[in-house]
Design a protein around this motif. Structure first.
Motif, PDB file in Angstrom:
ATOM      1  N   GLY A 129       1.882  61.852  24.085  1.00  0.00           N
ATOM      2  CA  GLY A 129       0.446  61.849  24.330  1.00  0.00           C
ATOM      3  C   GLY A 129       0.039  60.651  25.161  1.00  0.00           C
ATOM      4  N   GLY A 130      -0.977  60.822  25.977  1.00  0.00           N
ATOM      5  CA  GLY A 130      -1.433  59.731  26.832  1.00  0.00           C
ATOM      6  C   GLY A 130      -1.849  58.500  26.052  1.00  0.00           C
ATOM      7  N   VAL A 131      -2.598  58.701  24.968  1.00  0.00           N
ATOM      8  CA  VAL A 131      -3.049  57.560  24.171  1.00  0.00           C
ATOM      9  C   VAL A 131      -1.845  56.815  23.603  1.00  0.00           C
ATOM     10  N   GLU A 132      -0.918  57.554  23.005  1.00  0.00           N
ATOM     11  CA  GLU A 132       0.285  56.927  22.435  1.00  0.00           C
ATOM     12  C   GLU A 132       1.085  56.191  23.505  1.00  0.00           C
ATOM     13  N   PHE A 133       1.269  56.835  24.644  1.00  0.00           N
ATOM     14  CA  PHE A 133       2.062  56.251  25.723  1.00  0.00           C
ATOM     15  C   PHE A 133       1.469  54.919  26.185  1.00  0.00           C
ATOM     16  N   PHE A 134       0.163  54.917  26.456  1.00  0.00           N
ATOM     17  CA  PHE A 134      -0.464  53.706  26.978  1.00  0.00           C
ATOM     18  C   PHE A 134      -0.672  52.642  25.899  1.00  0.00           C
ATOM     19  N   GLU A 135      -0.919  53.059  24.655  1.00  0.00           N
ATOM     20  CA  GLU A 135      -0.999  52.070  23.574  1.00  0.00           C
ATOM     21  C   GLU A 135       0.315  51.324  23.441  1.00  0.00           C
ATOM     22  N   ARG A 136       1.417  52.049  23.467  1.00  0.00           N
ATOM     23  CA  ARG A 136       2.736  51.413  23.363  1.00  0.00           C
ATOM     24  C   ARG A 136       2.988  50.489  24.545  1.00  0.00           C
ATOM     25  N   LEU A 137       2.613  50.929  25.737  1.00  0.00           N
ATOM     26  CA  LEU A 137       2.804  50.119  26.936  1.00  0.00           C
ATOM     27  C   LEU A 137       2.106  48.762  26.783  1.00  0.00           C
ATOM     28  N   PHE A 138       0.858  48.797  26.322  1.00  0.00           N
ATOM     29  CA  PHE A 138       0.088  47.556  26.202  1.00  0.00           C
ATOM     30  C   PHE A 138       0.441  46.765  24.947  1.00  0.00           C
ATOM     31  N   ASP A 139       0.786  47.455  23.864  1.00  0.00           N
ATOM     32  CA  ASP A 139       1.127  46.749  22.621  1.00  0.00           C
ATOM     33  C   ASP A 139       2.469  46.041  22.692  1.00  0.00           C
ATOM     34  N   ARG A 140       3.412  46.581  23.442  1.00  0.00           N
ATOM     35  CA  ARG A 140       4.789  46.087  23.416  1.00  0.00           C
ATOM     36  C   ARG A 140       5.177  45.276  24.646  1.00  0.00           C
ATOM     37  N   ASN A 141       4.210  44.960  25.483  1.00  0.00           N
ATOM     38  CA  ASN A 141       4.469  44.158  26.680  1.00  0.00           C
ATOM     39  C   ASN A 141       3.363  43.128  26.831  1.00  0.00           C
ATOM     40  N   PRO A 142       3.709  41.957  27.371  1.00  0.00           N
ATOM     41  CA  PRO A 142       2.636  40.988  27.669  1.00  0.00           C
ATOM     42  C   PRO A 142       1.699  41.572  28.737  1.00  0.00           C
ATOM     43  N   PRO A 143       0.413  41.263  28.652  1.00  0.00           N
ATOM     44  CA  PRO A 143      -0.540  41.819  29.625  1.00  0.00           C
ATOM     45  C   PRO A 143      -0.146  41.546  31.070  1.00  0.00           C
ATOM     46  N   GLU A 144       0.415  40.376  31.331  1.00  0.00           N
ATOM     47  CA  GLU A 144       0.799  40.039  32.707  1.00  0.00           C
ATOM     48  C   GLU A 144       1.855  41.008  33.231  1.00  0.00           C
ATOM     49  N   ARG A 145       2.818  41.371  32.372  1.00  0.00           N
ATOM     50  CA  ARG A 145       3.861  42.313  32.787  1.00  0.00           C
ATOM     51  C   ARG A 145       3.257  43.692  33.045  1.00  0.00           C
ATOM     52  N   VAL A 146       2.366  44.124  32.171  1.00  0.00           N
ATOM     53  CA  VAL A 146       1.752  45.439  32.357  1.00  0.00           C
ATOM     54  C   VAL A 146       0.984  45.471  33.678  1.00  0.00           C
TER      55      VAL A 146
END
Length: 189
Positions: A129-146
């Protein structure tokens, strides 16, 4: 303290109508504890961002160079465009100033476009799901990397870290599906 820009984005195969946008805005206002009757909307705009890994013809003729979305600067899996469009515009300006043809480099490295194709496949097929995908992206990476990833300027090591933050099984299936699709397309040629 008197003005705000509110942007609402929704991923989906169907366009959202005005009532859908209004409902989303009310939900956002409720989340923030805002009284919408005390606010005045001064301007409204809407648009559709192409979420596709299909090719864009950036140079349809010798006299035309497309930039931005038409020039392939929209990140296929996220819709992020602004930084790549600025890079393209700078490249065109420098080329013109130097008397060279104003043709910008591709907006994103090939490995990023492949990662986008895999993500789009997983999202489109409902494997993630889009929400799950992007939540994981932002939760598991520093904001600068994202943000560097969205800009298309991460290193291969950072790309691996981003890939590790996505749901393993659905994304592995999407990688295999992408590989099979590319192989089928190559065999048809």
């Amino acid at each position: 303290d008197r003005f705000a820009l509110v942007e609402y984005t929704e991923f989906g195969p169907e366009l959202l109508d005005d009532a859908g946008y209004d409902a989303a805005l009310r939900g956002y206002a409720d989340l923030l504890g805002l009284d919408l009757t005390a606010l005045r909307v001064r301007e409204v705009e809407d648009g559709v961002i192409p979420m596709t890994d299909g090719p864009f013809e950036s140079r349809p003729s010798p006299r035309v160079v497309r930039l931005g979305t038409a020039g392939g600067a929209t990140r296929p899996s996220t819709g992020f465009t602004f930084s790549a469009m600025l890079r393209q515009a700078g490249q065109v300006a420098r080329a013109l100033a130097a008397g060279r043809p104003p043709v910008p480099a591709p907006a994103y490295p090939g490995r990023h476009l492949w990662m986008d194709a895999v993500a789009l496949r997983a999202l489109d097929r409902g494997h993630v799901g889009g929400v799950e995908f992007f939540e994981r992206l932002f939760d598991r990476n520093p904001p600068e990397r994202v943000l560097r990833f969205l800009d298309g300027v991460t290193s291969p090591a950072e790309d691996l870290a981003v890939m590790r933050s996505s749901p393993l099984l659905p994304m592995t299936g999407a990688v295999l599906g992408d590989a099979a699709g590319r192989l089928r397309a190559r065999l048809r040629r």
